[in-house]
Design a protein around this motif. Sequence first.
Motif, PDB file in Angstrom:
ATOM      1  N   UNK A  48       0.820  -1.205   0.000  1.00 14.96           N
ATOM      2  CA  UNK A  48       0.000   0.000   0.000  1.00 14.96           C
ATOM      3  C   UNK A  48       0.861   1.265   0.000  1.00 14.96           C
ATOM      4  N   UNK A  49       2.078   1.164   0.546  1.00 15.20           N
ATOM      5  CA  UNK A  49       2.939   2.344   0.636  1.00 15.20           C
ATOM      6  C   UNK A  49       3.657   2.650  -0.667  1.00 15.20           C
ATOM      7  N   UNK A  50       3.593   1.747  -1.644  1.00 13.92           N
ATOM      8  CA  UNK A  50       4.309   1.953  -2.894  1.00 13.92           C
ATOM      9  C   UNK A  50       3.451   2.610  -3.963  1.00 13.92           C
ATOM     10  N   UNK A  51       2.307   3.148  -3.579  1.00 12.95           N
ATOM     11  CA  UNK A  51       1.466   3.890  -4.512  1.00 12.95           C
ATOM     12  C   UNK A  51       2.091   5.258  -4.732  1.00 12.95           C
ATOM     13  N   UNK A  52       2.648   5.485  -5.923  1.00  9.35           N
ATOM     14  CA  UNK A  52       3.387   6.715  -6.148  1.00  9.35           C
ATOM     15  C   UNK A  52       2.575   7.773  -6.885  1.00  9.35           C
ATOM     16  N   UNK A  53       1.330   7.485  -7.211  1.00 10.77           N
ATOM     17  CA  UNK A  53       0.508   8.468  -7.913  1.00 10.77           C
ATOM     18  C   UNK A  53       0.252   9.677  -7.020  1.00 10.77           C
ATOM     19  N   UNK A  54       0.427  10.869  -7.557  1.00  5.45           N
ATOM     20  CA  UNK A  54       0.241  12.101  -6.792  1.00  5.45           C
ATOM     21  C   UNK A  54       0.088  13.268  -7.756  1.00  5.45           C
ATOM     22  N   UNK A  55      -0.551  14.355  -7.315  1.00  4.56           N
ATOM     23  CA  UNK A  55      -0.675  15.538  -8.173  1.00  4.56           C
ATOM     24  C   UNK A  55       0.691  16.144  -8.484  1.00  4.56           C
ATOM     25  N   UNK A  56       0.757  16.890  -9.571  1.00  5.37           N
ATOM     26  CA  UNK A  56       1.992  17.583  -9.945  1.00  5.37           C
ATOM     27  C   UNK A  56       1.991  18.965  -9.303  1.00  5.37           C
ATOM     28  N   UNK A  57       2.834  19.142  -8.292  1.00  9.84           N
ATOM     29  CA  UNK A  57       2.905  20.433  -7.627  1.00  9.84           C
ATOM     30  C   UNK A  57       3.847  21.370  -8.382  1.00  9.84           C
ATOM     31  N   UNK A  58       3.668  22.685  -8.242  1.00  6.99           N
ATOM     32  CA  UNK A  58       4.511  23.649  -8.968  1.00  6.99           C
ATOM     33  C   UNK A  58       5.988  23.494  -8.627  1.00  6.99           C
ATOM     34  N   UNK A  59       6.835  23.727  -9.626  1.00  9.82           N
ATOM     35  CA  UNK A  59       8.275  23.615  -9.430  1.00  9.82           C
ATOM     36  C   UNK A  59       8.771  24.603  -8.388  1.00  9.82           C
ATOM     37  N   UNK A  60       8.126  25.790  -8.308  1.00  8.40           N
ATOM     38  CA  UNK A  60       8.556  26.793  -7.340  1.00  8.40           C
ATOM     39  C   UNK A  60       8.455  26.306  -5.906  1.00  8.40           C
ATOM     40  N   UNK A  61       7.371  25.590  -5.600  1.00  7.60           N
ATOM     41  CA  UNK A  61       7.205  25.055  -4.244  1.00  7.60           C
ATOM     42  C   UNK A  61       8.280  24.009  -3.963  1.00  7.60           C
ATOM     43  N   UNK A  62       8.558  23.167  -4.955  1.00 11.55           N
ATOM     44  CA  UNK A  62       9.594  22.150  -4.772  1.00 11.55           C
ATOM     45  C   UNK A  62      10.961  22.791  -4.557  1.00 11.55           C
ATOM     46  N   UNK A  63      11.225  23.883  -5.269  1.00 11.95           N
ATOM     47  CA  UNK A  63      12.511  24.554  -5.124  1.00 11.95           C
ATOM     48  C   UNK A  63      12.645  25.170  -3.735  1.00 11.95           C
ATOM     49  N   UNK A  64      11.561  25.719  -3.201  1.00 15.90           N
ATOM     50  CA  UNK A  64      11.573  26.219  -1.826  1.00 15.90           C
ATOM     51  C   UNK A  64      11.911  25.082  -0.858  1.00 15.90           C
ATOM     52  N   UNK A  65      11.349  23.910  -1.129  1.00 17.18           N
ATOM     53  CA  UNK A  65      11.664  22.745  -0.297  1.00 17.18           C
ATOM     54  C   UNK A  65      13.130  22.387  -0.363  1.00 17.18           C
ATOM     55  N   UNK A  66      13.714  22.430  -1.563  1.00 17.55           N
ATOM     56  CA  UNK A  66      15.142  22.129  -1.711  1.00 17.55           C
ATOM     57  C   UNK A  66      15.992  23.112  -0.908  1.00 17.55           C
ATOM     58  N   UNK A  67      15.641  24.403  -0.961  1.00 18.44           N
ATOM     59  CA  UNK A  67      16.418  25.418  -0.249  1.00 18.44           C
ATOM     60  C   UNK A  67      16.299  25.220   1.258  1.00 18.44           C
ATOM     61  N   UNK A  68      15.085  24.953   1.754  1.00 22.03           N
ATOM     62  CA  UNK A  68      14.915  24.691   3.192  1.00 22.03           C
ATOM     63  C   UNK A  68      15.727  23.476   3.619  1.00 22.03           C
ATOM     64  N   UNK A  69      15.683  22.410   2.816  1.00 25.65           N
ATOM     65  CA  UNK A  69      16.453  21.211   3.145  1.00 25.65           C
ATOM     66  C   UNK A  69      17.954  21.497   3.132  1.00 25.65           C
ATOM     67  N   UNK A  70      18.399  22.323   2.193  1.00 19.90           N
ATOM     68  CA  UNK A  70      19.820  22.673   2.129  1.00 19.90           C
ATOM     69  C   UNK A  70      20.261  23.436   3.369  1.00 19.90           C
ATOM     70  N   UNK A  71      19.455  24.394   3.801  1.00 17.56           N
ATOM     71  CA  UNK A  71      19.781  25.146   5.020  1.00 17.56           C
ATOM     72  C   UNK A  71      19.828  24.199   6.217  1.00 17.56           C
ATOM     73  N   UNK A  72      18.886  23.253   6.263  1.00 19.08           N
ATOM     74  CA  UNK A  72      18.900  22.281   7.345  1.00 19.08           C
ATOM     75  C   UNK A  72      20.163  21.440   7.349  1.00 19.08           C
ATOM     76  N   UNK A  73      20.624  21.020   6.175  1.00 16.53           N
ATOM     77  CA  UNK A  73      21.866  20.246   6.079  1.00 16.53           C
ATOM     78  C   UNK A  73      23.053  21.088   6.530  1.00 16.53           C
ATOM     79  N   UNK A  74      23.046  22.371   6.191  1.00 14.49           N
ATOM     80  CA  UNK A  74      24.139  23.253   6.629  1.00 14.49           C
ATOM     81  C   UNK A  74      24.213  23.327   8.140  1.00 14.49           C
ATOM     82  N   UNK A  75      23.065  23.439   8.794  1.00 13.55           N
ATOM     83  CA  UNK A  75      23.043  23.471  10.259  1.00 13.55           C
ATOM     84  C   UNK A  75      23.468  22.116  10.822  1.00 13.55           C
TER      85      UNK A  75
END
Length: 418
Positions: free
Chosen positions: A264-291
């Motif tokens: 049940x956990x391998x269902x990968x179907x999901x809506x396509x979210x905007x690239x801008x939101x994903x990029x914000x996520x990447x930046x937040x994750x990068x700052x977290x890795x820096x800390x």
Amino acid sequence: MGRHRNSECTSGGLYDGGVEAFLLRLARLLLGGGLSARDVETEVIAAGKALGYPDVQVAALPTGVFVGLSPDAPVQFSAAKSYIRFDQLSEFLSITARLRAGDLPADQACELLESAAAKRAPWSYGVANLGSILVGVGLVALLCPTWPTVAAGLIGSALVAGLATIAGRVKAMAEFLPVIAGFLVSYPILLAADAGWLDYPFRTIVAVLAILFPGSVFVTGLADLVAGHSSAGTARLAAALMQFTLFFVGIALAVMAAGHQLSELLDIAAPAWPLGIKLVGVILATIGIMVFCYCPLRHAASIIALSGVAGALQVYLGGEVSPALGGLVAALVASVGAQALARVGPPWHVTYLPAFMIVAPGSFAFMTASQVSGYSASPLVSAGSAFLGVAVGTLLGGAIKELEFSKTLARGVRRRRA
């Protein structure tokens, strides 16, 4: 430079024993900083040539290094430190870069290495673990940016930060942290999904646990294996696979306790979210890795910019084309971009490693594989192709880096002779 034995640095220079001790300590510190066996050997050999020893012998293993000044000289061994902060690694690599360029006398290099190794952490271990919260929230924003999942990611990441802080002080818990974290994070998320409070439980679980995944170790092991470092590569792959197995055990226990099926956990179907939101996520994750990794704040702009570009390429190509191409291009751009930035300041590993931790399968490519909509292959096949893509991109970037090392070292040798 003297030719009689001495085991310490002196104000007048380094003797044979001092050079050997310097290179041995440099090697184990770089290995503890997360560099691959190939990169450690390349750095140490280049430093040895800069110090007047063109035939330095070095063999890096995952847990230690052997160093000798020539093929016929006695070889010394030193166990690697288990963890080196990125602020220290930045200084170690600056020292080797200045040695290669001929800008740093040998005795000063020894003193700077001692000072950097003894440097106090800029913030506490507990504060560093709080970086995992930003990583978790950022990856949730990347994978499934809905308010319920962001809230679940925030709570789950805070739990991971607490568990990691305790594990840093209790060795017995550290050994079983993947199982404990896998269960304690997964079980409440699955219960919340059953109650209808949030969707995409698998994505949320992966995002929260990603900071603990050994994805970078896995890909570094692949890179070492392809480069001919069979011992180091095999050991890293075995260690990473064991860690992944422990995470799987923890998640599987939570799935059974919640009355779910793993399929049940391998269902990968999901809506396509905007690239801008994903990029914000990447930046937040990068700052977290820096800390989390104690990255030098003076290099923050370079690290965030490089990780953002590499992450955006991985998101776009991984979703529109294939995870393999996304991983390859992102890893190659991260390596070449870090080398370009090294010309104006930060050592290449210091900007490359955070980006690598973003594009590596455990922290980014694996999750890209789990979220691809419309991609025909199974999640496991997608993840495997992403692993290989990042490994190949890393190898290509490493080849380019070694060419640059050779040019810099040749210029440094000419400068010293002049």
